[in-house]
Design a protein around this motif. Structure first.
Motif, PDB file in Angstrom:
ATOM      1  N   VAL B  93       0.830  -1.212   0.139  1.00 20.55           N
ATOM      2  CA  VAL B  93       0.009  -0.011   0.066  1.00 20.55           C
ATOM      3  C   VAL B  93       0.664   1.216   0.080  1.00 20.55           C
ATOM      4  CG1 VAL B  93      -0.100   0.235   2.543  1.00 20.55           C
ATOM      5  CG2 VAL B  93      -1.866   0.956   1.141  1.00 20.55           C
ATOM      6  N   THR B  94       0.495   2.253  -0.621  1.00 19.12           N
ATOM      7  CA  THR B  94       0.994   3.725  -0.359  1.00 19.12           C
ATOM      8  C   THR B  94      -0.348   4.566  -0.460  1.00 19.12           C
ATOM      9  OG1 THR B  94       2.558   5.139  -1.371  1.00 19.12           O
ATOM     10  CG2 THR B  94       1.254   3.978  -2.904  1.00 19.12           C
ATOM     11  N   LYS B  95       0.043   5.804   0.153  1.00 16.71           N
ATOM     12  CA  LYS B  95      -1.166   6.706  -0.005  1.00 16.71           C
ATOM     13  C   LYS B  95      -1.115   7.672  -1.105  1.00 16.71           C
ATOM     14  CE  LYS B  95       1.070   9.667   3.240  1.00 16.71           C
ATOM     15  NZ  LYS B  95       1.078  10.707   4.376  1.00 16.71           N
ATOM     16  N   ARG B  96      -1.983   8.065  -1.684  1.00 14.11           N
ATOM     17  CA  ARG B  96      -2.295   8.772  -3.022  1.00 14.11           C
ATOM     18  C   ARG B  96      -1.525  10.040  -2.855  1.00 14.11           C
ATOM     19  NH1 ARG B  96      -8.400   8.272  -5.037  1.00 14.11           N
ATOM     20  NH2 ARG B  96      -8.679   6.040  -4.731  1.00 14.11           N
ATOM     21  N   ALA B  97      -2.041  10.737  -1.700  1.00 17.72           N
ATOM     22  CA  ALA B  97      -1.274  12.385  -1.490  1.00 17.72           C
ATOM     23  C   ALA B  97      -0.170  12.163  -0.714  1.00 17.72           C
ATOM     24  CB  ALA B  97      -2.362  13.001  -0.982  1.00 17.72           C
ATOM     25  N   GLY B  98       0.961  12.515  -1.286  1.00 12.77           N
ATOM     26  CA  GLY B  98       2.194  12.852  -0.754  1.00 12.77           C
ATOM     27  C   GLY B  98       2.816  11.324  -0.260  1.00 12.77           C
ATOM     28  N   GLY B  99       2.370  10.182  -0.878  1.00 12.19           N
ATOM     29  CA  GLY B  99       2.859   8.674  -0.611  1.00 12.19           C
ATOM     30  C   GLY B  99       4.262   8.876  -1.321  1.00 12.19           C
ATOM     31  N   GLY B 100       4.586   9.422  -2.471  1.00 10.12           N
ATOM     32  CA  GLY B 100       5.635   9.385  -3.001  1.00 10.12           C
ATOM     33  C   GLY B 100       6.155   8.020  -3.468  1.00 10.12           C
ATOM     34  N   ASN B 101       5.092   7.119  -3.703  1.00 12.46           N
ATOM     35  CA  ASN B 101       5.362   6.009  -4.305  1.00 12.46           C
ATOM     36  C   ASN B 101       6.197   4.855  -3.356  1.00 12.46           C
ATOM     37  OD1 ASN B 101       4.746   3.750  -6.131  1.00 12.46           O
ATOM     38  ND2 ASN B 101       6.452   4.516  -7.314  1.00 12.46           N
ATOM     39  N   LYS B 102       6.172   5.472  -2.003  1.00  8.48           N
ATOM     40  CA  LYS B 102       6.636   4.505  -0.939  1.00  8.48           C
ATOM     41  C   LYS B 102       5.793   3.466  -0.466  1.00  8.48           C
ATOM     42  CE  LYS B 102       8.825   5.001   3.704  1.00  8.48           C
ATOM     43  NZ  LYS B 102       9.426   5.928   4.712  1.00  8.48           N
ATOM     44  N   LEU B 103       6.058   2.280  -1.003  1.00  9.46           N
ATOM     45  CA  LEU B 103       5.315   1.275  -0.689  1.00  9.46           C
ATOM     46  C   LEU B 103       5.734   0.765   0.699  1.00  9.46           C
ATOM     47  CD1 LEU B 103       5.310  -0.604  -4.028  1.00  9.46           C
ATOM     48  CD2 LEU B 103       3.457   0.707  -3.062  1.00  9.46           C
ATOM     49  N   THR B 104       4.489   0.100   1.309  1.00  7.81           N
ATOM     50  CA  THR B 104       4.806  -0.700   2.428  1.00  7.81           C
ATOM     51  C   THR B 104       4.146  -2.088   2.163  1.00  7.81           C
ATOM     52  OG1 THR B 104       4.594   1.170   4.073  1.00  7.81           O
ATOM     53  CG2 THR B 104       4.178  -0.859   5.072  1.00  7.81           C
ATOM     54  N   PHE B 105       5.099  -3.075   2.256  1.00 11.92           N
ATOM     55  CA  PHE B 105       4.597  -4.464   2.148  1.00 11.92           C
ATOM     56  C   PHE B 105       4.035  -5.268   3.306  1.00 11.92           C
ATOM     57  CE2 PHE B 105       6.096  -5.102  -2.371  1.00 11.92           C
ATOM     58  CZ  PHE B 105       6.624  -4.051  -2.357  1.00 11.92           C
ATOM     59  N   GLY B 106       3.124  -6.110   3.033  1.00 11.71           N
ATOM     60  CA  GLY B 106       2.886  -7.213   4.349  1.00 11.71           C
ATOM     61  C   GLY B 106       4.003  -8.191   4.169  1.00 11.71           C
ATOM     62  N   THR B 107       3.690  -9.081   5.178  1.00  8.72           N
ATOM     63  CA  THR B 107       4.683  -9.863   5.489  1.00  8.72           C
ATOM     64  C   THR B 107       4.527 -11.122   4.364  1.00  8.72           C
ATOM     65  OG1 THR B 107       3.241 -11.146   6.938  1.00  8.72           O
ATOM     66  CG2 THR B 107       5.038  -9.688   7.829  1.00  8.72           C
ATOM     67  N   GLY B 108       3.556 -11.247   3.480  1.00  4.76           N
ATOM     68  CA  GLY B 108       3.899 -12.229   2.406  1.00  4.76           C
ATOM     69  C   GLY B 108       2.746 -13.571   3.049  1.00  4.76           C
TER      70      GLY B 108
END
Lengths: 117, 115
Positions: B93-108
């Motif tokens: 997931v990343t947030k639309r506004a100001g997320g800067g394409n910084k993805l946070t992943f789950g543990t899989g």
């Protein structure tokens, strides 16, 4: 079209030694990412570049880790000195970048598996 | 802060049966959501993404995912599983506004499809 290229694929070193990883992103991709992936975990961002500028390095342990992307194309991630806890897979990814006008998908390389003895 | 939860470490399904891999997220504002797949000794491979619009997103290899804002979920689905679908799946997931394409992943979630 070539994907993201990383080398080496595997590296075994003794603790306190330096190590470097290299990444060549997909041609035309302005944004480059370095991730750390521990066993059984998802990738965690270390640093993100927009062209040659590091725009997010908040998760990079700057006492021992450094990165560069001098010409805005390929990049190097270095660890000096390496510690036992640095054993992990280091992934490089790239995406079109902010100029694409959207949040676009990231394309990942195969990673470098580092083992520190 | 943004986060992703994948509550199942492993999902087992018989070939030909439908599969679901669960994902819930937490983010301030509207999310961008992604699914990636990882095969052994390979990097992550993009499957699909939700940006806006239709809540049902179709992706590669017959996979689809349904965005549910009220339940903050983005479950991955496929109507008929194949043995070759066996792999490790990550939601991000990343947030639309100001997320800067910084993805946070789950543990899989490890998906195992058996004959």
């Amino acid at each position: 079209e070539a994907g993201v290229v990383q080398s080496p694929r595997y590296k075994i070193i003794e603790k306190k030694q330096p190590v470097a990883f290299w990444c060549n992103p997909i041609s035309g991709h302005n944004t480059l990412y370095w991730y750390l992936q521990n066993l059984g975990q998802g990738p965690e961002l270390l640093i993100r570049y927009e062209n040659e500028e590091a725009v997010d390095d908040s998760q990079l342990p700057k006492d021992r880790f450094s990165a560069e992307r001098l010409k805005g194309v390929d990049s190097t991630l270095k660890i000096q000195p390496a510690e036992l806890g640095d054993s992990a897979v280091y992934l490089c990814a790239s995406s079109l970048g902010a100029t694409s006008g959207s949040i676009d998908e990231q394309f990942f390389g195969p990673g470098t598996r580092l083992t520190v003895l | 802060a943004q986060s992703v939860a994948q509550p199942e470490d492993q999902v087992n399904v018989a070939e030909g049966n439908p599969l679901t891999v669960k994902c819930t997220y937490s983010v301030s504002g509207n999310p961008y959501l992604f699914w990636y797949v990882q095969y052994p000794n390979r990097g992550l491979q993009f499957l699909l993404k939700y940006i806006t619009g239709d809540n049902l997103v179709k992706g590669s290899y017959g996979f689809e995912a349904e965005f549910n804002k009220s339940q903050t979920s983005f479950h991955l689905k496929k109507p008929s599983a194949l043995v070759s679908d066996s792999a490790l799946y990550f939601c991000a997931v990343t947030k639309r506004a100001g997320g800067g394409n910084k993805l946070t992943f789950g543990t899989g979630t490890q998906l195992k499809v058996e004959l």
